[in-house]
Design a protein around this motif. Structure first.
Motif, PDB file in Angstrom:
ATOM      1  N   LYS A  77     -19.076   3.344   1.864  1.00 42.86           N
ATOM      2  CA  LYS A  77     -20.256   2.485   1.984  1.00 42.86           C
ATOM      3  C   LYS A  77     -19.907   1.038   1.694  1.00 42.86           C
ATOM      4  O   LYS A  77     -19.146   0.746   0.770  1.00 42.86           O
ATOM      5  CB  LYS A  77     -21.325   2.937   0.996  1.00 42.86           C
ATOM      6  CG  LYS A  77     -21.937   4.267   1.353  1.00 42.86           C
ATOM      7  CD  LYS A  77     -23.261   4.073   2.031  1.00 42.86           C
ATOM      8  CE  LYS A  77     -23.909   5.431   2.267  1.00 42.86           C
ATOM      9  NZ  LYS A  77     -25.103   5.320   3.066  1.00 42.86           N
ATOM     10  N   GLU A  78     -20.508   0.157   2.490  1.00 41.95           N
ATOM     11  CA  GLU A  78     -20.279  -1.269   2.305  1.00 41.95           C
ATOM     12  C   GLU A  78     -20.748  -1.730   0.931  1.00 41.95           C
ATOM     13  O   GLU A  78     -21.733  -1.232   0.409  1.00 41.95           O
ATOM     14  CB  GLU A  78     -21.052  -2.024   3.394  1.00 41.95           C
ATOM     15  CG  GLU A  78     -20.932  -3.513   3.270  1.00 41.95           C
ATOM     16  CD  GLU A  78     -21.130  -4.217   4.607  1.00 41.95           C
ATOM     17  OE1 GLU A  78     -21.057  -3.542   5.648  1.00 41.95           O
ATOM     18  OE2 GLU A  78     -21.348  -5.423   4.587  1.00 41.95           O
ATOM     19  N   GLY A  79     -20.027  -2.683   0.346  1.00 41.51           N
ATOM     20  CA  GLY A  79     -20.488  -3.247  -0.910  1.00 41.51           C
ATOM     21  C   GLY A  79     -19.340  -3.586  -1.843  1.00 41.51           C
ATOM     22  O   GLY A  79     -18.174  -3.376  -1.517  1.00 41.51           O
ATOM     23  N   PRO A  80     -19.695  -4.136  -3.004  1.00 38.36           N
ATOM     24  CA  PRO A  80     -18.682  -4.541  -3.971  1.00 38.36           C
ATOM     25  C   PRO A  80     -18.324  -3.398  -4.927  1.00 38.36           C
ATOM     26  O   PRO A  80     -19.197  -2.646  -5.357  1.00 38.36           O
ATOM     27  CB  PRO A  80     -19.363  -5.668  -4.737  1.00 38.36           C
ATOM     28  CG  PRO A  80     -20.823  -5.366  -4.642  1.00 38.36           C
ATOM     29  CD  PRO A  80     -21.043  -4.534  -3.425  1.00 38.36           C
TER      30      PRO A  80
ATOM     31  N   VAL B 119     -11.051  -8.097   0.391  1.00 38.86           N
ATOM     32  CA  VAL B 119     -12.030  -7.398   1.226  1.00 38.86           C
ATOM     33  C   VAL B 119     -11.300  -6.267   1.935  1.00 38.86           C
ATOM     34  O   VAL B 119     -10.270  -6.491   2.571  1.00 38.86           O
ATOM     35  CB  VAL B 119     -12.665  -8.354   2.257  1.00 38.86           C
ATOM     36  CG1 VAL B 119     -13.677  -7.614   3.098  1.00 38.86           C
ATOM     37  CG2 VAL B 119     -13.323  -9.532   1.555  1.00 38.86           C
TER      38      VAL B 119
ATOM     39  N   TYR C 110     -14.227  -5.759  -2.256  1.00 36.15           N
ATOM     40  CA  TYR C 110     -15.444  -5.629  -1.434  1.00 36.15           C
ATOM     41  C   TYR C 110     -15.097  -4.791  -0.212  1.00 36.15           C
ATOM     42  O   TYR C 110     -14.089  -5.033   0.450  1.00 36.15           O
ATOM     43  CB  TYR C 110     -15.906  -7.023  -0.993  1.00 36.15           C
ATOM     44  CG  TYR C 110     -17.316  -7.080  -0.461  1.00 36.15           C
ATOM     45  CD1 TYR C 110     -18.368  -7.480  -1.279  1.00 36.15           C
ATOM     46  CD2 TYR C 110     -17.603  -6.771   0.865  1.00 36.15           C
ATOM     47  CE1 TYR C 110     -19.662  -7.554  -0.803  1.00 36.15           C
ATOM     48  CE2 TYR C 110     -18.895  -6.838   1.351  1.00 36.15           C
ATOM     49  CZ  TYR C 110     -19.924  -7.227   0.511  1.00 36.15           C
ATOM     50  OH  TYR C 110     -21.198  -7.293   0.987  1.00 36.15           O
TER      51      TYR C 110
ATOM     52  N   VAL D 146     -16.022  -3.471   3.535  1.00 33.73           N
ATOM     53  CA  VAL D 146     -16.822  -3.770   4.724  1.00 33.73           C
ATOM     54  C   VAL D 146     -16.780  -2.570   5.647  1.00 33.73           C
ATOM     55  O   VAL D 146     -15.712  -2.051   5.947  1.00 33.73           O
ATOM     56  CB  VAL D 146     -16.270  -5.010   5.433  1.00 33.73           C
ATOM     57  CG1 VAL D 146     -16.978  -5.215   6.751  1.00 33.73           C
ATOM     58  CG2 VAL D 146     -16.449  -6.232   4.555  1.00 33.73           C
ATOM     59  N   GLU D 147     -17.960  -2.136   6.050  1.00 28.78           N
ATOM     60  CA  GLU D 147     -18.033  -0.953   6.919  1.00 28.78           C
ATOM     61  C   GLU D 147     -17.596  -1.298   8.322  1.00 28.78           C
ATOM     62  O   GLU D 147     -17.912  -2.373   8.816  1.00 28.78           O
ATOM     63  CB  GLU D 147     -19.474  -0.417   6.949  1.00 28.78           C
ATOM     64  CG  GLU D 147     -19.644   0.811   6.086  1.00 28.78           C
ATOM     65  CD  GLU D 147     -21.099   1.290   6.104  1.00 28.78           C
ATOM     66  OE1 GLU D 147     -21.519   1.859   7.125  1.00 28.78           O
ATOM     67  OE2 GLU D 147     -21.784   1.085   5.084  1.00 28.78           O
TER      68      GLU D 147
END
Lengths: 430, 1266
Positions: free
Chosen positions: A402-405, A339, A427, A429-430
């Motif tokens: 941007k958040e996401g995988p 992450v 992944y 995380v913002e």
């Protein structure tokens, strides 16, 4: 009432077992399956024909070169050109006719206007190509799911109408249908509900190792001929996943090993086995752009081509692509569930088995994780993330904002038209 | 006394109805319990569970009743096939009245069926011996007096030999057909006893008798009928006919205080069957004094409890399952005493201690309870089909009240049983000769007093809705107790009544009234019985629908504003070539073609001449026509006399430099004096070389923009607000270059003139072709309305009618942004396209009728703004006044908005005194010294009381009324004003209130609802309303400042200046900073009025570099209404501390505690969130880097997951807990985009939270990367 229904079931099962190849002569046909004792033989133009080929419709010359004899399509896009090209390369073609899966009842199978349009289109196609010398057989639909569940009569009705039409229009070629792995219930349903399918085709990946046993176990229920229309690397559905459900992909080096191992599992000695097609002869996006792709978008190929060549011909190619051991992201592997904070600098590293040759080139890129395949949209390439100018086994990059995988991909090219791949999901995380 | 008819058996339909009702009833009950058991709602746990115990008991009672109604049957009457010898016994004890026993004996002898009668005389009374001899009755007595009544009967059994024996109570007078109705059942050898209805002849004696009788109606009707079906008929002391063989089998009539029930138990245990005949065959007496009634109840309570603990376990294995259930549950009727006591104590305790047992939002509670209540009453009324006659139908209120008043007797019975105290068997006294002892009323009196005291004390110290509810319950309890005391003192009451004539008259009148309504009431009962099922189904469905649908309604803040759609039709129709429309001609057209024009266009050139000024009389006649004038205001220079002014060269720059201020001022003042809105289309087509204010006159787009802004500001500075600014470019490609900015433009305008063959290309253009280039500009796709300021097709440039018709169609279908169309209907246009020869162009339409009708039709379908057509435009309220002396706010306000429990009836939070005390104490700890709260509200009293106690200051806010059209809803406005004034009057002496505040930003919000000029009117109405209101408040309260909230945005400077000018009573403006939007923050430095921050998130405030001494943080605690949630508090919904708590403490408080929890986030799965799929969500935690929370099981953090449902605009509506722990498996709900996940990580009293959509953002929008 219920009991009578059950009896009908049992009766049908018994009937199926008694079913044998029709007695009337088929030997005048271009392609047919003949039962000779326990052995099933596929005849093409009067000669026994053992299917040895690839699922895919590109790179035909290469296939011929390494000893293949058959290709396969899933639909009829560009069919004329494919058939002609196959003929030039002396390859047979299993032509796929694309249908919606059986669950599309309300959207398709119960809509008579749509099914009628499909019927007319298929009829036209069959009529047009039935005499093409490259044609081996028709494959009506791919993994349609011949379900036992009630309420699917619209599907079976449509399917049978099409099957009857093909048999009536083209008396010279057999028709097959595919299913994922050997699913005896679906085989039974085909026997029970579907008119005269000539042979059954199986797409199988990690479960290939079970196939020999399954054929044995179910022999009392089904003894028909079959073809393996897709075999290859372990699918995303058979792989480990990260905590956010992203499947973890093997390096192309590891996949080449798997192809070699899996090949030995093919039921070569089963008298009902008509041949197998390796998957996927070309480049396609499925979970990742590299998962099943034996080639890249150009003509470069992975190590799998060499493996298949060796398996079919016993000869190894002159150059092997670089062997990747593994890929690290901030010194962690995919299984560590990486992450990352949004927009911050990170490092990725590729470790090779041997000291890299000077000629190698490394191409890095970051794509969105492709979890939305059903939406018919490709994953975006995250531009402005790869900071260092490539060609290095080590990369500094900026995590997307941007958040996401996401997934970071590395492609190592050896300068001889071979390449190796590895990727790592992460992944943000913002 | 006519014998009531025997009830008919229920039909199949009846059975279906009753069963369906019971099933719905059970569903309603479960629904109700499910709602009540929501752990969120537990107030003070011990009280909550006490209350729930009562509710559970009540539910079980109802279930017991319904269990019996489910199989309601009337036993079939067999024919008389066999003769029996029959003995009839009745008993006598010393002290019972002679006439009663004599009457009974006479009636027994009158029974037709052959029988032998025995009087079992415990007293061996000579008089009765004589009577017996006279009547031919066997007189039996005994010397060894054991087992009371049972022994007496057993003794008689020894002296008799009949196959059947009837036990009749001495007060029960049988009818002659008694035995004929009973004997036939004994043909079945298995029948052990037959019981008939117990009916009473003395119900009218007193309210006690009535109540006691009422308690039995339901029981002797439908309940016993079903017991007959279940094989659990209860033998009741009186009127029971036994088979001698059966009694012999159990060793004679069983003994005990409830000897009847005991006998039935014994017989059932031995396998004898029983029959209940629902027919009234005797009339008995019911206790008519309280002492008699209490004695009877005590005897039964003690007797049945005794049976429960001694006989029941012994016989348990001999019973059928239904009998086990039956004999187990019956005694619990007497357990209700304990439950009643709980129901008395809970309100008393909760009022005196200021603790609430249950926190509910009252609206949901009412909704949920309604179906259950309807089911209970509906079913009860429905089964009254099978009571013994119309007299027995009704709500049986007296019976219920009497039952509640007997609570302590039942408790006594229970206690006696537990301590094994024996009470003597005495026959229930039936006559009302003895007066009740006043001591019997002591327990009820204590409860009544305690309840009354609790109400007074509770409401005095803690004024909140929960206290009202508790007081309500306490009051009902109190009244019930008083009622019970009252009926026991009835002799006193009668005496009192007789001595006071007025009382007597009133009571007689009331009694007469009640009698008159007897029929009405019983008709009503009949109706309820008839429609019970329908009623119940309706109630249940409506509630379900409401519960389901209500949550889908937009929330109060949710709905985004949409502008009222308008379409104005307009015309330029001059008679000469002075550029002015002729109103005579317009009026002619209007009446001839039955149409109306909203905009009348005219052209005025700049200059010193009279015609360069506002033509007042023309404009007045336009307003009188119900239309707005549009002045196309052309900056020609030629008409200025002054040499320095009359050159066209670089005119615009010279305007901006102030050279034309004199003219501007004159014109602006004239516009202002109009006092009605006027469209001002200044310097139109600045890119058209025909006009000197274009580049052809040496002007640049920059010069145009600054001239425009200059003129606009000039008007604003002169307080001319009635001009509506229409900006009108010539060509689409120049539009962006000439646009002076959104803040300066109210309408966009285009010209759409088809010159036909005179066009450059010599071909005609349709409106669509002309307008399309504008339509493609992003500028024309904002929410600024567009006007076609000049539309027309030249005479001879093709089919005019068709051109115009196509124009309207194109606007309707394609160009929704066009809100006005002005027809260019002049015969004398001197503005010729370049290179054209000729004098003037004629744009007049040949057949105006066709187009006017079409336009009228099109226009009629849209809202046209303000007044109805054909009515004169109203005058704007004119106003000028200096700012009133400002009143100062206290220094250093460290405040917070305290809106907890604002919508009290739909909110979980109750602001009890304790709650407010705790909140204020917490605030003090954080350094908060002022709250801002909207009022008036139910919690005002508590809040003010605690504020006084803890020295918390209050900034008291008023919301503006919720009105969408201020002009149409003047009524609401004045009502709201009255309410506010009344509140100020009431609260002005409260020294904790520091200021009054108008909290809504309606004035700004109106911009989102209306286009100018309607907006001008709406805003004027609002400010006029506020002006009056504020001057009222100021007059009432001579000390406190009045403040007004405005939203902080880039326009704030203008808004504040304008509002201050119109509202001189406002002493300061409160700035609302929404979310993290800081646009306009820079403008605060330029504000000319005092200001403070009315709402700001603590995080943002801590980050802001500009400090204000007057700040209110956004919200003290997250709001949790039934259909409205916020997450903007310093405390979370459960009062735990969010990170901003520590932040505020650090900023303002004394302590410097660090928030110990690291931030959390939700790791969402890389999968499609399709309905019904199950996905795993993980909590991740920031430990230098983001890591799965599941890797730190020892961190002591507790995770709670909530699924939040939002409305379609993403505003949270409701939430539901879906799991705990560092990860959850969530079943994706339908329409996943309307849900959010809310994660709370808690450690002790600290929490950190995360809030997220269910899906990962796709990074695509409309198929394109986003």
């Amino acid at each position: 009432m219920i009991q009578r229904k059950n009896l009908y079931w049992v009766f049908s099962l018994l009937l199926m077992n008694c079913h044998t190849t029709p007695s009337k002569s088929v030997k005048h046909r271009t392609v047919y399956v003949n039962k000779e004792g326990e052995q099933y033989v596929l005849y093409r133009n009067g000669q026994p024909f053992s299917v040895k080929g690839a699922s895919g419709y590109t790179h035909l010359e290469k296939l011929r070169e390494i000893g293949g004899n058959t290709i396969r399509t899933w639909d009829t896009v560009n069919l004329a050109a494919i058939l002609d090209e196959a003929q030039r390369n002396n390859l047979a073609v299993i032509v796929g006719l694309s249908m919606p899966v059986s669950a599309y009842l309300d959207y398709f199978y119960k809509d008579t206007a749509k099914t009628a349009a499909q019927f007319r289109a298929f009829e036209k196609t069959v009529r047009r190509y039935k005499d093409h010398p490259a044609l081996l057989m028709w494959c009506l639909g791919n993994e349609l799911n011949f379900t036992w569940k009630p309420g699917y009569s619209a599907f079976y009705k449509t399917y049978n109408r099409l099957l009857d039409m093909i048999h009536a229009t083209d008396t010279n070629h057999p028709v097959t249908a595919t299913m994922p792995n050997l699913n005896i219930v679906q085989v039974m349903m085909i026997k029970w509900k579907v008119h005269d399918l000539d042979l059954i085709s199986i797409n199988t990946f990690g479960k290939l190792e079970l196939l020999n046993d399954q054929l044995k176990w179910y022999a009392w229920l089904w003894k028909g001929p079959f073809l393996i229309t897709e075999w290859g690397a372990y699918g995303p559905w058979e792989s480990e996943r990260t905590n956010w459900e992203a499947p973890i992909e093997n390096t192309s080096t590891k996949k080449a090993e798997h192809y070699q191992q899996l090949y030995t599992q093919l039921p070569q000695h089963n008298p009902r086995f008509l041949g197998a097609l390796v998957f996927y002869w070309g480049q396609k996006l499925e979970t990742t752009p590299t998962w099943f792709s034996i080639f890249d978008e150009g003509n470069a190929s992975t190590e799998v081509v060499g493996v298949i060549q060796y398996l079919w011909t016993g000869k190894r190619p002159a150059h092997r692509p670089p062997h990747i051991r593994y890929m690290l992201l901030n010194n962690k592997g995919a299984r560590d569930n990486i992450v990352l904070p949004s927009g911050e600098k990170q490092t990725a590293e590729l470790l090779l088995e041997d000291k890299p040759a000077d000629s190698i080139k490394v191409h890095w890129q970051i794509l969105q994780e492709h979890w939305f395949g059903e939406l018919q949209q490709a994953p975006l390439t995250m531009l402005d993330t790869v900071l260092a100018a490539g060609n290095e086994l080590r990369l500094t990059f900026k995590a997307p904002v941007k958040e996401g995988p996401y997934r970071i991909y590395a492609k190592v090219m050896d300068g001889y038209g071979n390449f190796s791949t590895a990727n790592t999901p992460f992944y943000v995380v913002e | 006394m006519a014998a009531p008819r025997k009830a008919p058996p229920p039909s199949r339909r009846d059975l279906f109805a009753i069963r369906l009702m019971i099933l719905i009833g059970i569903a309603s009950m479960l629904f109700f319990l499910y709602f009540l058991l929501n752990p969120l709602q537990i107030g003070y746990a011990p009280f909550y569970w006490l209350l729930m115990a009562g509710i559970f008991f009540g539910c079980l009672r109802v279930l017991h009743e319904w269990y019996h109604y489910f199989y309601i049957t009337v036993p079939p009457e067999p024919p008389l096939t066999k003769q029996f010898t029959v003995d009839i016994f009745t008993t006598f004890c010393a002290g019972e009245p002679y006439p009663m026993i004599v009457q009974t004996l006479e009636a027994i002898q009158a029974i037709r069926y052959p029988h032998t009668t025995y009087l079992c005389d415990e007293a061996n009374d000579p008089y009765l011996e004589e009577v017996c001899r006279r009547l031919g009755v066997n007189h039996i007595t005994r010397t060894l007096k054991v087992d009371a009544k049972a022994g007496n009967i057993n003794n008689a059994l020894k002296h008799s030999s009949g196959e059947l024996c009837v036990v009749l109570d001495p007060d029960h007078v049988p009818v002659p057909e008694f035995l004929d109705a009973v004997i036939p059942y004994f043909a079945d050898e298995q029948i052990g006893f037959v019981q008939v209805v117990q009916a009473y002849s003395n119900q009218g004696d007193s309210l006690i008798a009535r109540g006691a009788a009422q308690q039995t109606f339901q029981f002797y009707g439908p309940m016993m009928m079903t017991m007959n079906h279940y094989g659990t008929v209860l033998a009741i002391g009186a009127n029971c006919t036994f088979r001698r063989a059966a009694l012999d089998a159990i060793g004679g009539h069983a003994a005990g205080l409830s000897e009847d029930m005991h006998t039935a138990m014994q017989l059932h245990a031995k396998g004898w069957k029983s029959v209940y005949v629902p027919a009234v065959l005797t009339y008995g007496l019911v206790p008519s004094t309280l002492s008699a009634y209490y004695k009877q109840q005590l005897k039964w309570a003690r007797g049945t409890f005794e049976l429960l603990i001694t006989t029941f376990p012994r016989l348990f294995r001999h019973f059928t399952w239904r009998q086990r259930l039956h004999y187990f549950t019956i005694p619990f009727h007497y357990f209700s005493g304990v439950i009643f006591l709980i129901n008395f104590l809970v309100p008393i305790l909760s009022l005196t201690l200021g603790i609430i047992p249950l926190k509910v939002d009252m609206l949901s509670f009412a909704l949920i309870a309604l179906p259950f209540l309807t089911a209970t009453l509906g079913i009860r009324h429905f089964v009254q089909h099978w009571v013994m006659g119309e007299d027995e139908r009704g709500n049986h209120i007296v019976g219920g009240l009497l039952l509640i008043g007997t609570w302590w007797i039942y408790i006594l019975g229970l206690v006696y049983t537990l301590i094994r105290k024996k009470i003597p068997y005495i026959p229930t006294p039936k006559d009302d000769s003895e007066p009740d002892s006043w001591r019997l009323n002591i327990p009820n009196g204590i409860i009544a007093l305690a309840s009354a005291g609790a109400i007074v004390y509770g409401l005095y110290t803690d004024w909140n809705p929960y206290a009202w509810v508790m007081s309500g319950i306490a009051l009902v309890n109190c009244v019930i107790m008083l009622f019970n005391i009252g009926i026991s003192r009835r002799l006193h009451l009668i005496r009192f009544k007789n001595n006071h004539e007025t009382v007597s008259t009133v009571l007689n009148y009331a009694a007469a009234l009640k009698l008159r309504f007897w029929h009405f009431r019983h008709d009503l009962y009949t109706a309820i019985r008839k429609f019970a099922l329908t009623l119940l189904i309706c109630m249940f469905t409506v509630t379900l629908l409401f519960m389901a649908a209500a949550s889908k309604l937009p929330t109060r803040t949710g709905k985004p504003a949409f502008k009222r759609d308008i379409f104005y039709s307009g015309i330029f129709s001059p008679s000469g070539n002075n550029g002015l429309t002729s109103m005579r001609q317009i009026q002619d057209d209007q009446s001839r073609y039955n149409c109306h024009f909203n905009i009348i266009s005219l052209y005025i050139a700049w200059g010193d001449e009279e015609r360069c000024l506002v033509p007042r009389s023309l404009l007045d006649s336009i307003y009188d026509n119900g239309s707005y004038p549009m002045i196309t205001w052309e900056p020609w220079a030629a008409l200025f006399k002054d040499k320095t002014l009359n050159s066209d060269q670089g005119m615009l720059a010279r305007i901006a430099s102030g050279q034309y201020d004199a003219y501007l001022e004159r014109f602006a003042n004239q516009v202002k004096e109009l006092n009605r809105p006027v469209y001002l289309r200044f310097a139109h087509e600045p890119d058209n070389p025909f006009y000197p204010w274009s580049a052809s006159g040496g002007n640049t787009p920059e010069a145009f923009k600054s001239a425009w802004q200059y003129v606009h500001r000039f008007f604003e500075q002169k307080n001319v607000y009635n001009a509506v600014w229409v900006w009108s470019p010539w060509k689409a490609e120049n539009a962006d270059a000439y646009f002076p900015g959104k803040a300066y433009v109210d309408w966009l305008a285009v010209t759409a003139l088809n010159y036909g063959s005179l066009n450059d290309s010599s071909k005609a253009y349709s409106f669509k072709e002309l307008y399309m280039p504008f339509h493609r500009l992003p500028l024309f796709n904002t929410d600024i309305p567009v006007m076609v300021a000049e539309a027309g097709s030249l005479k001879g440039a093709g089919n005019q009618d068709e051109w115009l018709d196509n124009t309207l169609t194109a606007i309707e279908d394609q160009f929704k942004e066009i809100k006005a169309l002005v027809l260019f209907n002049t015969a004398a246009d001197h503005n010729l396209p370049a290179g054209t020869q000729g004098a003037v162009l004629n744009w007049q339409i040949d057949t105006p009728g066709v187009f006017f009708t079409a336009m009228a039709w099109y226009h009629a379908r849209k809202w046209h703004g303000l007044s109805a057509p054909y009515h004169a435009m109203p005058v704007l309220p004119s106003y000028t006044a200096a700012v009133l002396p400002r009143r100062k706010l206290p220094d250093n306000i460290r405040g917070v908005n305290y809106e907890k429990g604002k919508h009290w009836y739909r909110n979980l939070h109750a602001l009890t005194r304790r709650t407010v005390e705790k909140d204020f104490a917490d605030m003090k700890m954080l350094g908060i010294n002022t709250i801002k709260r909207t009022g008036p509200g139910v919690y005002d009293r508590n809040i003010r009381a605690v504020a006084r106690q803890l020295h918390m200051k209050i900034h008291y806010s008023f919301p503006a009324p919720d009105v969408s059209d201020l002009i149409a809803d003047q009524d609401k406005l004045s009502k709201a004003a009255d309410k506010i004034v009344a509140t100020v009057k009431k609260l002005k002496n409260d020294s904790n209130i520091i200021a009054w505040n108008i909290s809504d930003t309606i004035w700004q919000q109106l911009e989102e609802l209306f286009y100018k000029p309607t907006l001008t009117y709406q805003q004027a109405v609002y400010t006029a309303w506020l002006r009056t209101l504020l001057s009222h408040i100021r007059a009432l309260d001579s000390v406190r400042p009045i403040t007004m909230d405005v939203r902080l945005n880039s326009d704030v400077e203008n808004v504040v200046a304008r509002l201050q000018q119109e509202l001189p009573a406002v002493s300061a403006f409160g700035l609302i900073i929404n979310g993290t939007d800081t646009s306009g923050w820079g403008a605060t430095a330029r504000l000319k009025s005092p200001w403070f921050i009315s709402q700001v998130q603590p995080e943002l405030y801590a980050k802001m570099n500009i400090r204000s001494d007057h700040v209110f943080l956004t919200n003290w605690q997250d709001i949790h209404d039934r259909d409205y949630l916020t997450f903007d508090g310093i405390a979370d919904h459960w009062g735990r501390h969010k990170p901003s708590w520590a932040l505020v403490e650090k900023l303002w408080g004394q302590r410097r505690l660090q928030q110990t929890l690291s931030p959390v986030k939700i790791l969402r799965p890389a999968a499609l969130t399709s309905a019904d799929s199950r996905l795993t969500y993980q909590a991740i935690i920031d430990q230098q880097q983001w890591q799965l929370a599941s890797r730190f099981p020892d961190a002591g953090i507790h995770f709670e997951w909530y699924l939040v449902r939002t409305d379609e605009w993403g505003n949270p509506v409701t939430m539901e807990r879906v799991g705990s722990g560092p990860s959850i498996q969530l079943t994706i709900p339908p329409r996943p985009s309307q849900y959010r996940l809310y994660l709370v990580a808690a450690k002790g009293n600290d929490v950190v939270t995360a809030y997220s959509r269910l899906n990962i953002p796709l990074l695509y929008k409309n198929g394109r990367p986003h």
